[in-house]
Design a protein around this motif. Structure first.
Motif, short mmCIF file in Angstrom:
data_model
loop_
_atom_site.label_atom_id
_atom_site.label_comp_id
_atom_site.label_asym_id
_atom_site.label_seq_id
_atom_site.Cartn_x
_atom_site.Cartn_y
_atom_site.Cartn_z
N LEU A 28 52.76 31.11 -42.05
CA LEU A 28 51.80 31.86 -42.86
C LEU A 28 50.42 31.39 -43.04
CD1 LEU A 28 52.58 33.73 -46.18
CD2 LEU A 28 50.82 32.32 -46.15
N LEU A 29 50.36 30.05 -43.35
CA LEU A 29 49.08 29.38 -43.11
C LEU A 29 48.24 29.64 -42.02
CD1 LEU A 29 50.32 26.25 -45.27
CD2 LEU A 29 48.77 28.13 -46.08
N VAL A 30 49.38 29.32 -40.70
CA VAL A 30 48.51 29.47 -39.40
C VAL A 30 48.10 31.13 -39.33
CG1 VAL A 30 48.99 29.47 -37.09
CG2 VAL A 30 49.78 27.64 -38.35
N ASP A 31 48.88 32.04 -39.49
CA ASP A 31 48.56 33.42 -39.44
C ASP A 31 47.52 33.65 -40.22
OD1 ASP A 31 50.59 33.62 -37.68
OD2 ASP A 31 51.94 34.66 -38.95
N SER A 32 47.23 32.97 -41.37
CA SER A 32 46.05 33.57 -42.36
C SER A 32 45.00 32.58 -42.02
CB SER A 32 46.69 33.46 -43.91
OG SER A 32 47.20 32.01 -44.12
N GLY A 33 44.89 31.82 -41.15
CA GLY A 33 43.68 31.30 -40.47
C GLY A 33 43.53 29.71 -41.18
N VAL A 60 64.47 23.59 -45.11
CA VAL A 60 63.60 23.77 -43.89
C VAL A 60 63.11 24.94 -43.30
CG1 VAL A 60 64.37 23.38 -41.14
CG2 VAL A 60 65.19 21.73 -42.89
N ASP A 61 63.87 26.33 -43.66
CA ASP A 61 63.23 27.35 -43.19
C ASP A 61 62.11 27.60 -44.16
OD1 ASP A 61 65.25 27.75 -41.29
OD2 ASP A 61 66.63 28.69 -42.61
N CYS A 62 62.09 27.63 -45.29
CA CYS A 62 60.97 27.70 -46.22
C CYS A 62 59.66 26.83 -45.69
CB CYS A 62 61.29 27.48 -47.75
SG CYS A 62 60.02 28.14 -48.75
N HIS A 63 59.85 25.86 -45.35
CA HIS A 63 58.70 24.95 -44.79
C HIS A 63 58.20 25.70 -43.64
CE1 HIS A 63 59.64 21.49 -47.27
NE2 HIS A 63 58.28 21.18 -47.10
N ARG A 64 59.12 26.19 -42.62
CA ARG A 64 58.62 26.67 -41.37
C ARG A 64 57.89 28.09 -41.59
NH1 ARG A 64 63.56 28.16 -38.10
NH2 ARG A 64 63.75 25.77 -38.44
N ILE A 95 51.10 39.20 -48.51
CA ILE A 95 51.05 37.82 -48.04
C ILE A 95 50.79 36.95 -49.24
CG2 ILE A 95 49.48 36.37 -46.43
CD1 ILE A 95 51.22 38.47 -44.93
N ARG A 96 49.74 37.24 -50.00
CA ARG A 96 49.70 36.12 -51.16
C ARG A 96 50.93 36.19 -51.88
NH1 ARG A 96 44.48 38.53 -51.42
NH2 ARG A 96 45.09 40.27 -52.78
N GLN A 97 51.76 37.17 -52.35
CA GLN A 97 53.04 37.31 -52.92
C GLN A 97 53.96 36.42 -52.18
OE1 GLN A 97 54.41 41.15 -53.66
NE2 GLN A 97 52.31 41.69 -54.62
N SER A 98 53.98 36.66 -50.84
CA SER A 98 54.94 35.55 -49.95
C SER A 98 54.82 34.20 -50.07
CB SER A 98 55.07 36.11 -48.49
OG SER A 98 53.77 36.02 -47.98
N GLU A 99 53.66 33.97 -50.12
CA GLU A 99 52.92 32.52 -50.07
C GLU A 99 53.59 31.94 -51.32
OE1 GLU A 99 49.24 29.65 -49.78
OE2 GLU A 99 49.01 31.57 -49.39
N ALA A 100 53.48 32.61 -52.54
CA ALA A 100 53.98 32.05 -53.87
C ALA A 100 55.35 32.00 -53.69
CB ALA A 100 53.34 33.07 -55.08
N LEU A 101 56.06 33.04 -53.16
CA LEU A 101 57.62 32.71 -53.24
C LEU A 101 58.05 31.60 -52.39
CD1 LEU A 101 58.17 36.65 -52.86
CD2 LEU A 101 59.14 35.28 -54.75
N ALA A 146 60.70 35.83 -50.08
CA ALA A 146 59.51 35.40 -49.37
C ALA A 146 59.51 35.94 -47.88
CB ALA A 146 59.29 33.85 -49.20
N ALA A 147 60.56 35.38 -47.09
CA ALA A 147 60.43 36.13 -45.70
C ALA A 147 60.23 37.51 -45.48
CB ALA A 147 61.46 35.43 -44.95
N THR A 148 61.26 38.33 -46.32
CA THR A 148 61.13 39.91 -46.02
C THR A 148 59.57 40.26 -46.74
OG1 THR A 148 63.31 39.55 -46.97
CG2 THR A 148 62.20 41.83 -46.92
N THR A 149 58.92 39.61 -47.70
CA THR A 149 57.50 40.16 -48.06
C THR A 149 56.61 39.71 -47.07
OG1 THR A 149 58.40 39.49 -50.40
CG2 THR A 149 55.90 40.18 -50.02
#
Length: 310
Positions: free
Chosen positions: A175-180, A166-170, A148-154, A132-135
């Protein structure tokens, strides 16, 4: 809020994650403790003497269905344990290779390794997080909404396997902030905190989010709550120290950094950072105290020559 670093795997065998697991011995199957007829006082000795079975085949003499059931179950358990260990080692190796490629900027190759890690161990949350982080990184670089949608699903798949990752929540909050969708990011972390009232990590991440949105007082409240929830969490104390230092409270910040060191410094470079800040703040506080003394109007008495005392 930057995307957190790729997670390095931890191998249960006690070996370093960087060591090639293929060179390590495969766990041996468990030894079976078989029942022997001579150990039971109820066994008729004449039966043993007249039996055509010698001692090597005596395991099923008394209750063969129980003994053979135990034997078969133990063998199956041994095979299962060996298979699971092999899957875990393969996944850990692939995650390590992917992390090395990610750190070298080879994101496409890293994604391939993380996909292999997931295939080797579909229940490992770190594999989903790393992919997810790499995508997410590639999606940002290429401005590709599909990535971005793929990484959100991952990220969400990672949380399905580990709800307190923890890292996944962050990463998902970033991602949610960056996507508005900052409101979704706050909801994500608040729900996490509400579901885990004894866990400091959600409060640390909420404080980070509030600070980045220009609300340091709300961030301070969450960090104070975090250290009350877990007084032995060096991450919470480090975050509190940094916030207090940036807010112009060096005395409290110094005490918080000292608390980080007393707890062992935490992980990564936290110990080095705390040590450096303790030294810098100590110099700053001492210099301020010296300046205050020198400018406080205190006068040094001049010697009175001609005194009759001596």
């Amino acid at each position: 809020m930057p995307i957190p670093a790729i997670r390095q795997p931890v191998i249960d065998s006690g070996l370093p994650a960087s060591q090639n697991p293929s060179t390590q011995p495969v766990p041996s199957k468990p030894r079976l403790r078989l029942w022997r007829p001579e150990s039971s006082p109820e066994t008729n000795s004449s039966l043993l003497e007249n039996s055509e079975l010698d001692d090597r085949h005596g395991i099923g003499l008394r209750r063969p269905w129980m003994t053979w059931s135990y034997l078969i179950a133990s063998l199956i358990a041994g095979i299962t344990i060996t298979t699971l260990a092999g899957c875990h080692w393969a996944s850990a190796s692939q995650n390590s290779q992917g992390a090395a490629m990610y750190n070298q900027g080879q994101y496409t190759g890293a994604m391939e390794q993380f996909q292999k890690a997931i295939a080797s161990n579909p229940k490992d949350p770190d594999g989903y997080y790393n992919l997810a982080a790499t995508t997410h990184r590639l999606g940002n670089q290429r401005q590709d909404p599909n990535l971005i949608r793929q990484s959100e699903a991952l990220y969400n798949q990672c949380l399905d396997h580990d709800p307190n990752h923890v890292d996944c929540h962050r990463g998902l909050a970033v991602l949610l902030v960056d996507s508005g969708r900052p409101d979704r990011a706050f909801t994500l972390l608040k729900n996490w905190a509400a579901q885990n009232p004894t866990l400091a990590e959600p409060r640390i991440e909420l404080a980070r989010l509030y600070e980045e949105h220009g609300e340091p007082q709300t961030a301070l409240k969450y960090l104070e709550d975090a250290v009350q929830t877990d007084a032995n969490n060096p991450r919470a104390w480090l975050a509190l120290a940094r916030l207090r230092e940036s807010s112009g409270d060096p005395v409290q910040a110094l005490q918080n950094y000292q608390r980080v060191l007393a707890l062992g410094g935490g992980v990564g470079g936290s110990s080095a950072l705390a040590t450096e800040r303790v030294a810098a703040l100590s110099r700053q506080i001492n210099s301020a105290n010296d300046a205050r003394l020198n400018s406080g109007g205190t006068q040094i008495a001049s010697p009175a020559f001609g005194s009759t005392r001596y």
